[in-house]
Scaffold this active site. Structure first.
Site, short mmCIF file in Angstrom:
data_model
loop_
_atom_site.label_atom_id
_atom_site.label_comp_id
_atom_site.label_asym_id
_atom_site.label_seq_id
_atom_site.Cartn_x
_atom_site.Cartn_y
_atom_site.Cartn_z
N ARG A 164 0.83 -1.19 0.00
CA ARG A 164 0.00 0.00 0.00
C ARG A 164 0.88 1.25 0.00
NH1 ARG A 164 -5.07 1.88 -1.06
NH2 ARG A 164 -6.05 2.99 0.64
N THR A 185 -8.77 0.83 -9.31
CA THR A 185 -8.32 -0.44 -8.77
C THR A 185 -8.55 -1.58 -9.74
OG1 THR A 185 -8.98 0.45 -6.66
CG2 THR A 185 -8.69 -1.93 -6.73
N THR A 187 -4.09 -0.78 -7.19
CA THR A 187 -4.86 0.42 -7.52
C THR A 187 -4.03 1.69 -7.64
OG1 THR A 187 -6.82 1.70 -6.88
CG2 THR A 187 -5.34 1.06 -5.11
N ASN A 240 -6.14 4.25 -7.07
CA ASN A 240 -7.31 4.84 -6.43
C ASN A 240 -8.31 5.29 -7.49
OD1 ASN A 240 -9.01 5.45 -4.36
ND2 ASN A 240 -8.23 7.51 -4.07
N ASP A 286 -7.72 8.46 0.31
CA ASP A 286 -8.26 7.39 1.16
C ASP A 286 -8.04 7.67 2.65
OD1 ASP A 286 -9.53 5.77 -0.62
OD2 ASP A 286 -7.90 4.35 -0.87
N SER A 289 -7.75 1.21 3.40
CA SER A 289 -8.24 0.74 2.09
C SER A 289 -9.47 -0.13 2.27
CB SER A 289 -7.14 -0.08 1.43
OG SER A 289 -7.62 -0.74 0.29
N SER A 290 -10.27 -0.25 1.21
CA SER A 290 -11.39 -1.20 1.21
C SER A 290 -11.03 -2.47 0.47
CB SER A 290 -12.61 -0.58 0.52
OG SER A 290 -13.03 0.57 1.19
#
Ligand code: DON
Length: 564
Positions: free
Chosen positions: A100, A373, A391, A393, A415, A444-445
């Site tokens: 990330r 993503t 991603t 984003n 984010d 993050s999701s």
């Protein structure tokens, strides 16, 4: 068996009475004997699959597919972004890696606020200030070093060739480029390759990206973080008003994480841990619905939508308060996914009326001292499986494109929670746990997920879709497990989404039964279906009873399964 009979009756009933097109009976995806790669572009799936054919394992194929997506799918595939990967080896060992992005060293909590404390529009989404320190190259090299088997030259060469040869523009890609073109000049001082009018069947070549990848092949991971590429990148970002320095790049490291694991019926779910919220939210939602006979309610029935919505509402409320980068905040993970806690969260749920989000806050959990993503799934001939979501984003990230290096930079800083209670581009609300701190990872999701059944690999899946990622992964697993769909049917089936705030159920347009929607509205649910929302774009692989693999490649994109 009972579920199968009920599902068959439901299908016959639906074939007679439903006006929607949601169930395509017996439609299966690609079925193969040995191995498979499912990704957003056929070129990337093929490159990953070729690596497997050469004797490489799922981890070699992961590196190849991830980087091939950076070439073939610049909308989300990336060198300038980051992601997460969950794996399950043939021997049952599991693990996860977090590559990330991080906040730069010069980042500050209020960097996106004006003097009156208001969020400055677009600052965290468009242009150089939106960029987080990229993690993708660190991630793939770390995976290769620890788990790969083929020489990196064998893995990178076809990707570099693809970048030189170029990639054919699809119809969907033509539309996407056109849609975002007005924003490119706002983020870039000089014209970029995507400013041109690109038509379906044109070929876009990426020589600058090919050269960057060649240098990375020659000098390794450090080329991106400490070498010529690092210096060019830091200088470029700063010239465009950003704050990322060579020190930020030099300090970046991917991190191995322990995945979140939990059971649902006879399934064991293995999903991504923080700074991705996917695993915890999935565990919470599945824990809240597990004790209800979902299969009896029927797929996308009023009761099924109600139950799942109410569980989602409560899980997203917890997400917004408790979750952030575990290296910076204490997250009460065990408590949040504890069965008794989840039961208590649903104590006020009733089928008689909607719970209002204004009446739902985060649950009371004591913190014990002690976060556009693309997703791809791979299984190899040895029985190893990976699920990876990566991603920039937003679509084409920050829209800032480094022509010299040949790639877009992310806008992942959005984010973070720029301000407590202020929604980000996905409408997600955050709190202190996800506030901006130098070197912290933004929540993050992303939800790359692997499912086991009877201690064996059963499924690997994931999706893009911002806040809808978690609920799309959830529904796909439920479609297979509760409603007995094939992998492709499970991916195709219409999806809905609730995220606590805003208090509405997003549904894919024209895909849900009108009377179901009317009933939900009469119970107090606000339904949003007028926009052409896409809720996720799921790619997954299911292990069939005879041990063959079935791919589910989402028709909502150009996604393709390739295997042998
Ligand atoms: O990490 C996240 O949750 C987001 N940056 C994901 C963005 C995304 O899925 C966009 N795709 N439609």
């Amino acid at each position: 068996m009972r579920k199968k009979i009920i599902y068959s009756i439901a299908l016959i009933y639906c074939a007679i009475s439903c006006k929607t097109t949601e169930l395509k009976v017996n439609k299966s995806g690609l079925i193969t004997q040995h191995a498979m790669v499912v990704s957003a572009r056929v070129e990337a799936s093929k490159i990953g699959n070729d690596i497997l054919k050469k004797g490489g394992n799922a981890f070699d194929a992961m590196v190849a597919t991830e980087l091939a997506l950076a070439v073939a799918y610049p909308y989300a595939g990336n060198l300038g972004g980051g992601g997460f990967m969950v794996y399950r080896k043939a021997n049952g060992d599991i693990g996860a890696i977090d590559y990330r992005e991080k906040a730069p060293l010069a980042a500050t909590k209020d960097m996106y606020l004006d003097e009156s404390g208001l969020v400055i529009p677009n600052k965290s989404t468009l242009g150089a200030m939106a960029v987080g320190v990229p993690g993708t190259i660190a991630g793939v090299f770390e995976v290769h070093e620890k788990l790969g088997s083929l020489p990196i030259e064998v893995i990178l060469r076809p990707v570099i060739e693809l970048a030189y040869k170029g990639v054919v523009v699809t119809e969907k890609q033509e539309k996407r480029i056109k849609k975002y073109q007005p924003l490119f000049p706002k983020a870039n001082k000089t014209p970029i390759v995507f400013d041109k009018v690109w038509k379906t069947h044109d070929t876009i070549k990426y020589p600058a990206l090919a050269k960057t990848l060649e240098r990375i092949l020659k000098y390794g991971r450090d080329e991106f973080y400490k070498g010529k590429t690092a210096h060019t990148l830091a200088r470029f970002i700063q010239q465009n008003g950003g704050i990322i320095t060579t020190e930020d790049l030099a300090k970046y490291e991917a991190k191995w994480r322990t995945p979140i694991t939990f059971t649902y019926d006879d399934l064991k779910i293995i999903s991504m841990s923080p700074p991705a919220s996917g695993g915890i939210c999935l565990a919470q939602i599945m824990g809240m619905i597990e004790h209800y006979p979902l299969h009896r309610y029927g797929h996308n029935s009023q009761k099924a939508i109600q139950l799942i919505t109410e569980a989602e509402r409560r899980a997203y409320a917890d997400r917004s308060f408790y979750l952030g980068d575990p290296d910076f905040v204490d997250i009460p993970i065990n408590k949040l996914i504890d069965n008794n806690y989840l039961k208590s969260r649903m104590a006020d749920f009733t089928f008689k009326e909607a719970t209002l989000s204004t009446q739902v806050s985060h649950g009371d959990v004591q913190i014990i001292e002690s976060d556009e993503t693309t997703h791809y799934s791979i299984v190899d001939p040895f029985g190893n499986a990976i699920a990876a979501t990566t991603t920039l984003n937003g679509a084409y990230g920050s829209k800032l494109y480094c022509s010299e290096l040949g790639f877009f930079l992310n806008n992942e800083m959005d984010d973070f929670s720029s301000k407590t209670g202020a929604p980000n581009m996905f409408g997600l609300i955050g709190a202190e746990a996800n506030s901006i701190v130098p070197e912290k990872r933004m929540l993050s999701s992303m939800t790359p997920t692997i499912v086991e059944k009877d201690n064996k690999l059963y499924m690997t899946l994931g999706t893009p879709g911002g806040s809808t990622i978690i609920t799309s992964v959830l529904q796909t697993i439920l479609n297979v497990h509760e409603f007995n769909m094939t992998m492709q049917e499970a991916v195709n089936a219409p999806r809905f989404h609730h995220q606590w705030l805003p208090d509405e159920i997003k549904v894919e347009p024209k895909a849900f039964n009108k009377s179901t929607i009317n009933k939900l509205e009469s119970l107090g649910y606000s339904i949003r279906e007028e926009e052409s929302v896409i809720i996720g774009k799921v790619d997954g692989i299911l292990v069939l009873d005879d041990n063959r693999y079935e791919g589910g490649a989402d028709y909502r994109g150009d996604d393709t399964a390739v295997g042998f």
